[in-house]
Write a protein that holds these residues in place. Sequence first.
Motif, mmCIF file in Angstrom:
data_model
loop_
_atom_site.group_PDB
_atom_site.id
_atom_site.type_symbol
_atom_site.label_atom_id
_atom_site.label_comp_id
_atom_site.label_asym_id
_atom_site.label_seq_id
_atom_site.Cartn_x
_atom_site.Cartn_y
_atom_site.Cartn_z
ATOM 1 N N THR A 31 0.848 -1.249 0.107
ATOM 2 C CA THR A 31 0.059 -0.053 0.043
ATOM 3 C C THR A 31 0.727 1.162 0.029
ATOM 4 O O THR A 31 0.587 2.202 -0.608
ATOM 5 N N LEU A 32 1.507 1.490 1.007
ATOM 6 C CA LEU A 32 2.620 2.656 0.783
ATOM 7 C C LEU A 32 3.417 2.862 -0.218
ATOM 8 O O LEU A 32 3.851 3.885 -0.621
ATOM 9 N N TYR A 33 3.909 1.741 -0.807
ATOM 10 C CA TYR A 33 4.825 1.762 -1.951
ATOM 11 C C TYR A 33 3.883 2.355 -3.237
ATOM 12 O O TYR A 33 4.285 3.282 -3.781
ATOM 13 N N ARG A 34 2.768 2.067 -3.233
ATOM 14 C CA ARG A 34 1.692 2.681 -4.422
ATOM 15 C C ARG A 34 1.653 4.177 -4.262
ATOM 16 O O ARG A 34 1.538 4.865 -5.026
ATOM 17 N N ALA A 36 11.286 5.539 -3.365
ATOM 18 C CA ALA A 36 10.071 5.200 -2.648
ATOM 19 C C ALA A 36 10.108 4.077 -1.832
ATOM 20 O O ALA A 36 9.509 4.071 -0.562
ATOM 21 N N ILE A 37 10.761 3.042 -2.314
ATOM 22 C CA ILE A 37 10.905 1.861 -1.387
ATOM 23 C C ILE A 37 11.836 2.254 -0.068
ATOM 24 O O ILE A 37 11.647 1.674 0.943
ATOM 25 N N GLY A 38 12.969 3.237 -0.315
ATOM 26 C CA GLY A 38 13.609 3.693 0.918
ATOM 27 C C GLY A 38 12.504 4.399 1.969
ATOM 28 O O GLY A 38 12.756 4.163 3.135
ATOM 29 N N HIS A 39 11.950 5.132 1.463
ATOM 30 C CA HIS A 39 10.577 5.897 2.280
ATOM 31 C C HIS A 39 9.944 4.807 3.030
ATOM 32 O O HIS A 39 9.569 4.992 4.175
ATOM 33 N N VAL A 40 9.305 3.903 2.232
ATOM 34 C CA VAL A 40 8.609 2.949 2.809
ATOM 35 C C VAL A 40 9.230 2.213 4.000
ATOM 36 O O VAL A 40 8.821 1.753 5.063
ATOM 37 N N MET A 41 10.518 1.812 3.718
ATOM 38 C CA MET A 41 11.470 1.038 4.817
ATOM 39 C C MET A 41 11.473 2.023 5.960
ATOM 40 O O MET A 41 11.316 1.489 7.175
ATOM 41 N N SER A 42 11.875 3.151 5.966
ATOM 42 C CA SER A 42 11.872 4.102 7.031
ATOM 43 C C SER A 42 10.380 4.068 7.716
ATOM 44 O O SER A 42 10.478 4.384 9.028
ATOM 45 N N GLU A 43 9.602 4.052 7.098
ATOM 46 C CA GLU A 43 8.211 4.147 7.876
ATOM 47 C C GLU A 43 7.917 2.686 8.717
ATOM 48 O O GLU A 43 7.191 2.779 9.662
ATOM 49 N N THR A 85 16.870 -2.292 5.435
ATOM 50 C CA THR A 85 16.623 -1.694 6.671
ATOM 51 C C THR A 85 17.873 -1.906 7.793
ATOM 52 O O THR A 85 18.384 -2.656 7.700
ATOM 53 N N ARG A 86 18.130 -0.893 8.656
ATOM 54 C CA ARG A 86 19.212 -1.035 9.480
ATOM 55 C C ARG A 86 18.789 -2.042 10.535
ATOM 56 O O ARG A 86 17.765 -1.877 11.226
ATOM 57 N N LEU A 87 19.829 -2.735 11.114
ATOM 58 C CA LEU A 87 19.567 -3.455 12.126
ATOM 59 C C LEU A 87 19.288 -2.764 13.559
ATOM 60 O O LEU A 87 19.779 -1.735 13.635
ATOM 61 N N GLY A 88 18.477 -3.474 14.452
ATOM 62 C CA GLY A 88 18.212 -2.734 15.442
ATOM 63 C C GLY A 88 17.523 -3.607 16.672
ATOM 64 O O GLY A 88 16.267 -4.441 16.092
ATOM 65 N N GLY A 89 17.590 -3.651 17.750
ATOM 66 C CA GLY A 89 16.927 -4.369 18.655
ATOM 67 C C GLY A 89 17.122 -5.773 18.287
ATOM 68 O O GLY A 89 18.083 -6.389 18.423
ATOM 69 N N ILE A 90 15.954 -6.730 18.162
ATOM 70 C CA ILE A 90 15.940 -7.939 17.553
ATOM 71 C C ILE A 90 15.627 -8.313 16.076
ATOM 72 O O ILE A 90 15.329 -9.577 15.746
ATOM 73 N N SER A 91 16.002 -7.277 15.302
ATOM 74 C CA SER A 91 15.292 -7.296 13.946
ATOM 75 C C SER A 91 16.226 -8.204 13.195
ATOM 76 O O SER A 91 17.602 -8.514 13.580
#
Length: 407
Positions: free
Chosen positions: A53-56, A68-75, A96-102
């Motif tokens: 949805t966000l990519y569209r 566009a995909i970079g913005h979706v990932m940040s969201e 996406t950047r690693l963080g927590g248990i991602s």
Amino acid sequence: MTASIRWQVLLVWALALGVLVLGGGGALYLALAGRYREDHDHEVEETIALVETLYRVDRAEYGSPAAAIGHVMSELTTPDRSLAAYDATGRRVGITRLGGISPDMSHVDPASIGTRPTSRRMAGHDVRLMRAVLPDSLTVVVGVSDVTYLERVRFLRLLLATGLPLLLMVGSGLGVMVMRPVLHQERRVAEAQRRFLADAAHELRTPVAVLQAELDAARAAGSDPDALRTAVRASEREATRLARLVDDLLFLARTDAMPPLERTRVFLDDVAQRAIGRVRRLPIAANRTIVCDDFEATPVLGDALLLERAIVVLLENALVHGGAGPITVSAEQRGTRSHLTVRDHGPGIPPEAVDAIFGRFHQLDASRPGSGLGLPIARWIAERHGGTLTVEQTTPGARFLLAIPAA
């Protein structure tokens, strides 16, 4: 009854109890573990739907697919979730950047990932993965850590592994006691056996046997839609009760390991309105009056979902134990504290039980629904917010007071 016959009866009884315990425990484990997996997979599928949805939406705003995909990932970045995107040649265009248990998605082959959630072991961690195809010949892979799911399953195993043997030991011990060769107590021994078997059957078989009975009723209903709906509704109620009990146990088990609250400015009166709306949809709230009295703006810093859970506990407690009279809810600010009060018009609480009701598994009336975990959870939530949860005797009924430092 001779001693040999007694021991034969004891052996048969112990074997039957063992089969009942193991069968019931196994069925309960499979049902709840499957439910946990479905909940976790739903999170993965929801993330995929959000990406699409966000990519569209973003594609029309940003100049290139990569932007566009970079913005979706940040969201969509969270501590337990990672995303990676690839072009038509399989070259990675975003991660996406690693963080927590991602999960670490740097070595994922998108062609090996299916369009349904699947499990993988990556970099020493269990991950749930799913792939989707986006416009512009992009492929996105979502990975969600399996830590939460595995913790819930491990706790369920621990619960069954400790509880079932203990119950078997208690049952076997009682069986030996009631089978003592005392001829003049045979009638009392037989009665004790019947009582124990009835209690054990109720405690062990109710969670599974009720569901089994309703499934049998559904099969027997054939083409009768009313009978089928009745069976399904009864099964849903029992499954909900089981899920809630296990969720309460898991919640209490995790309280000491929970991270600090992410406090935001919320209003107790708004949270209470949402809690009242939820409770009014429950069967126990049918034909009951819940009155909102003296509702003021009561700002606090806290977790809205946890506070709502505490208020729902207080409302359900009033519905179950507060008689048939109205339930009055009020919210006001007194000095440096925001107060929320839930009052019922029932028989009240004996003075000697005022402290005991906040202990785990304590029930004033064991014949009423509940597991004795609600009020301990509500008090823990209050204390987690730097507040208190107390109860006062009124005439008639009881009044529970949730006090949280005001924002």
